[in-house]
Write a protein that holds these residues in place. Structure first.
Motif, PDB file in Angstrom:
ATOM      1  N   LYS A 136       0.833  -1.212   0.000  1.00  0.00           N
ATOM      2  CA  LYS A 136       0.000   0.000   0.000  1.00  0.00           C
ATOM      3  C   LYS A 136       0.864   1.257   0.000  1.00  0.00           C
ATOM      4  N   SER A 137       1.985   1.213   0.721  1.00  0.00           N
ATOM      5  CA  SER A 137       2.886   2.376   0.771  1.00  0.00           C
ATOM      6  C   SER A 137       3.455   2.715  -0.602  1.00  0.00           C
ATOM      7  N   ALA A 138       3.530   1.692  -1.464  1.00  0.00           N
ATOM      8  CA  ALA A 138       4.054   1.896  -2.817  1.00  0.00           C
ATOM      9  C   ALA A 138       2.957   2.264  -3.803  1.00  0.00           C
ATOM     10  N   GLY A 139       1.735   2.431  -3.308  1.00  0.00           N
ATOM     11  CA  GLY A 139       0.631   2.828  -4.181  1.00  0.00           C
ATOM     12  C   GLY A 139      -0.052   1.669  -4.872  1.00  0.00           C
ATOM     13  N   ILE A 140       0.147   0.460  -4.333  1.00  0.00           N
ATOM     14  CA  ILE A 140      -0.468  -0.722  -4.941  1.00  0.00           C
ATOM     15  C   ILE A 140      -1.815  -0.979  -4.274  1.00  0.00           C
ATOM     16  N   ASN A 141      -2.842  -1.139  -5.086  1.00  0.00           N
ATOM     17  CA  ASN A 141      -4.194  -1.385  -4.586  1.00  0.00           C
ATOM     18  C   ASN A 141      -4.304  -2.851  -4.183  1.00  0.00           C
ATOM     19  N   ALA A 142      -4.055  -3.144  -2.914  1.00  0.00           N
ATOM     20  CA  ALA A 142      -4.035  -4.518  -2.446  1.00  0.00           C
ATOM     21  C   ALA A 142      -4.842  -4.667  -1.165  1.00  0.00           C
ATOM     22  N   ARG A 143      -5.293  -5.906  -0.922  1.00  0.00           N
ATOM     23  CA  ARG A 143      -6.005  -6.212   0.325  1.00  0.00           C
ATOM     24  C   ARG A 143      -5.942  -7.713   0.571  1.00  0.00           C
ATOM     25  N   ILE A 144      -6.316  -8.104   1.771  1.00  0.00           N
ATOM     26  CA  ILE A 144      -6.332  -9.521   2.123  1.00  0.00           C
ATOM     27  C   ILE A 144      -7.645 -10.118   1.628  1.00  0.00           C
ATOM     28  N   ASP A 145      -7.522 -11.233   0.926  1.00  0.00           N
ATOM     29  CA  ASP A 145      -8.714 -11.883   0.364  1.00  0.00           C
ATOM     30  C   ASP A 145      -8.445 -13.381   0.257  1.00  0.00           C
ATOM     31  N   GLY A 146      -9.248 -14.167   0.949  1.00  0.00           N
ATOM     32  CA  GLY A 146      -9.091 -15.622   0.867  1.00  0.00           C
ATOM     33  C   GLY A 146      -7.799 -16.137   1.459  1.00  0.00           C
ATOM     34  N   SER A 148      -4.800 -14.647   1.524  1.00  0.00           N
ATOM     35  CA  SER A 148      -3.560 -14.121   0.951  1.00  0.00           C
ATOM     36  C   SER A 148      -3.779 -12.683   0.517  1.00  0.00           C
ATOM     37  N   ILE A 149      -2.692 -12.028   0.166  1.00  0.00           N
ATOM     38  CA  ILE A 149      -2.774 -10.637  -0.296  1.00  0.00           C
ATOM     39  C   ILE A 149      -3.006 -10.634  -1.800  1.00  0.00           C
ATOM     40  N   LYS A 150      -4.022  -9.934  -2.206  1.00  0.00           N
ATOM     41  CA  LYS A 150      -4.338  -9.849  -3.633  1.00  0.00           C
ATOM     42  C   LYS A 150      -4.281  -8.399  -4.094  1.00  0.00           C
ATOM     43  N   VAL A 151      -3.791  -8.196  -5.317  1.00  0.00           N
ATOM     44  CA  VAL A 151      -3.825  -6.879  -5.958  1.00  0.00           C
ATOM     45  C   VAL A 151      -5.168  -6.788  -6.655  1.00  0.00           C
ATOM     46  N   MET A 152      -5.947  -5.791  -6.285  1.00  0.00           N
ATOM     47  CA  MET A 152      -7.331  -5.713  -6.737  1.00  0.00           C
ATOM     48  C   MET A 152      -7.473  -5.163  -8.155  1.00  0.00           C
ATOM     49  N   LYS A 153      -6.527  -4.349  -8.594  1.00  0.00           N
ATOM     50  CA  LYS A 153      -6.533  -3.863  -9.967  1.00  0.00           C
ATOM     51  C   LYS A 153      -5.106  -3.495 -10.356  1.00  0.00           C
ATOM     52  N   ASP A 154      -4.853  -3.481 -11.649  1.00  0.00           N
ATOM     53  CA  ASP A 154      -3.517  -3.110 -12.108  1.00  0.00           C
ATOM     54  C   ASP A 154      -3.094  -1.803 -11.469  1.00  0.00           C
ATOM     55  N   SER A 155      -1.906  -1.790 -10.875  1.00  0.00           N
ATOM     56  CA  SER A 155      -1.437  -0.601 -10.155  1.00  0.00           C
ATOM     57  C   SER A 155      -0.091  -0.145 -10.700  1.00  0.00           C
ATOM     58  N   THR A 156      -0.024   1.117 -11.125  1.00  0.00           N
ATOM     59  CA  THR A 156       1.232   1.678 -11.619  1.00  0.00           C
ATOM     60  C   THR A 156       2.065   2.154 -10.439  1.00  0.00           C
ATOM     61  N   VAL A 157       3.177   1.482 -10.225  1.00  0.00           N
ATOM     62  CA  VAL A 157       4.060   1.830  -9.109  1.00  0.00           C
ATOM     63  C   VAL A 157       4.915   3.037  -9.469  1.00  0.00           C
ATOM     64  N   ALA A 158       5.423   3.074 -10.691  1.00  0.00           N
ATOM     65  CA  ALA A 158       6.247   4.202 -11.145  1.00  0.00           C
ATOM     66  C   ALA A 158       6.099   4.353 -12.650  1.00  0.00           C
ATOM     67  N   LYS A 159       6.135   5.581 -13.105  1.00  0.00           N
ATOM     68  CA  LYS A 159       6.077   5.850 -14.542  1.00  0.00           C
ATOM     69  C   LYS A 159       7.491   5.964 -15.095  1.00  0.00           C
ATOM     70  N   ALA A 160       7.627   5.739 -16.376  1.00  0.00           N
ATOM     71  CA  ALA A 160       8.934   5.824 -17.020  1.00  0.00           C
ATOM     72  C   ALA A 160       9.575   7.171 -16.713  1.00  0.00           C
ATOM     73  N   GLY A 161      10.809   7.152 -16.234  1.00  0.00           N
ATOM     74  CA  GLY A 161      11.516   8.389 -15.905  1.00  0.00           C
ATOM     75  C   GLY A 161      11.455   8.749 -14.440  1.00  0.00           C
ATOM     76  N   ASP A 162      10.542   8.126 -13.689  1.00  0.00           N
ATOM     77  CA  ASP A 162      10.440   8.389 -12.258  1.00  0.00           C
ATOM     78  C   ASP A 162      11.633   7.791 -11.520  1.00  0.00           C
ATOM     79  N   THR A 163      11.976   8.414 -10.390  1.00  0.00           N
ATOM     80  CA  THR A 163      13.018   7.861  -9.527  1.00  0.00           C
ATOM     81  C   THR A 163      12.377   6.879  -8.551  1.00  0.00           C
TER      82      THR A 163
END
Length: 220
Positions: A136-146, A148-163
């Protein structure tokens, strides 16, 4: 070079001789390249090309002293740790070899994202625990489900050129993702007074020959 150390003078003279001996001179970035991978690449190129590494100041001096037509154009493609590749084959071959020799690696804090880094939707396989907060701190849409931890939708962690931040690097590491490429990048090559940049070289040799043949046939 009157006040230059003897070993530096010899390095420049040796580089000049190599420049004059080979028809293709290329420069390659070796920034952040592990020594083990560099040695592996050098061994695989044995008999096809020769790689030399020297300080930029010595490389530029050797270029200037060589008198080879157009070689000064390579200087604009040299920044930071640089290797010079001497070859007798057309520059497409060493470019493609270096491109294919790259390997994937985990992201590290402070690196620049080469492309958009996206964590796809799905089960991470990670058990419930502190890892959820890291994602979650990295901006990933995740939660506990069943269980285990699941990513609920595609999440962009960093865009090209980002540090890459420490949080992003940690999260990607926990997911086992390796979004970075490590290896040598051939920045530009000189052949017959003409400079070929990486953008020009980044096509298959077969495609280039096919286009030349097509152009020849259409011009008849």
């Amino acid at each position: 070079m009157a006040h230059v150390a003897e070993w530096k003078k010899k390095a420049v003279v040796d580089l000049e001789a190599m420049i004059k001996e080979h028809p293709v001179i290329a420069v390659s970035s070796i920034a952040a390249l592990p020594a083990s991978q560099f040695q592996e690449i050098r061994e695989k190129l044995r008999g096809k090309a020769v790689i030399r590494v020297a300080k930029l100041k010595l490389l530029k001096l050797a270029f200037e002293n060589s008198g080879v037509k157009g070689i000064e154009q390579l200087e604009g493609h040299m920044e930071g740790p640089t290797a010079v590749i001497f070859s007798d084959v057309n520059p497409f071959k060493p470019f493609n070899f270096l491109k294919k020799s790259k390997s994937l690696a985990p992201a590290r804090t402070g690196q620049t994202a080469p492309i958009d880094i996206v964590v796809p939707k799905g089960d991470t396989g990670l058990p419930p625990g502190p890892a959820l907060g890291d994602l979650k701190s990295a901006g990933i849409n995740a939660r506990i489900d069943g269980g285990s931890i699941k990513v609920m939708k595609d999440s962009t962690v960093a865009k090209a050129g980002d540090t890459i931040t420490a949080e992003q690097a940690a999260a990607l590491g926990k997911l086992g993702l390796k979004p970075m490429e490590i290896g040598m990048t051939l920045e530009a090559a000189l052949e017959n007074g003409m400079v070929f940049t990486s953008e020009i070289l980044d096509i298959s040799e077969e495609e280039t020959l096919a286009n030349l043949q097509k152009g020849y046939m259409e011009s008849r």
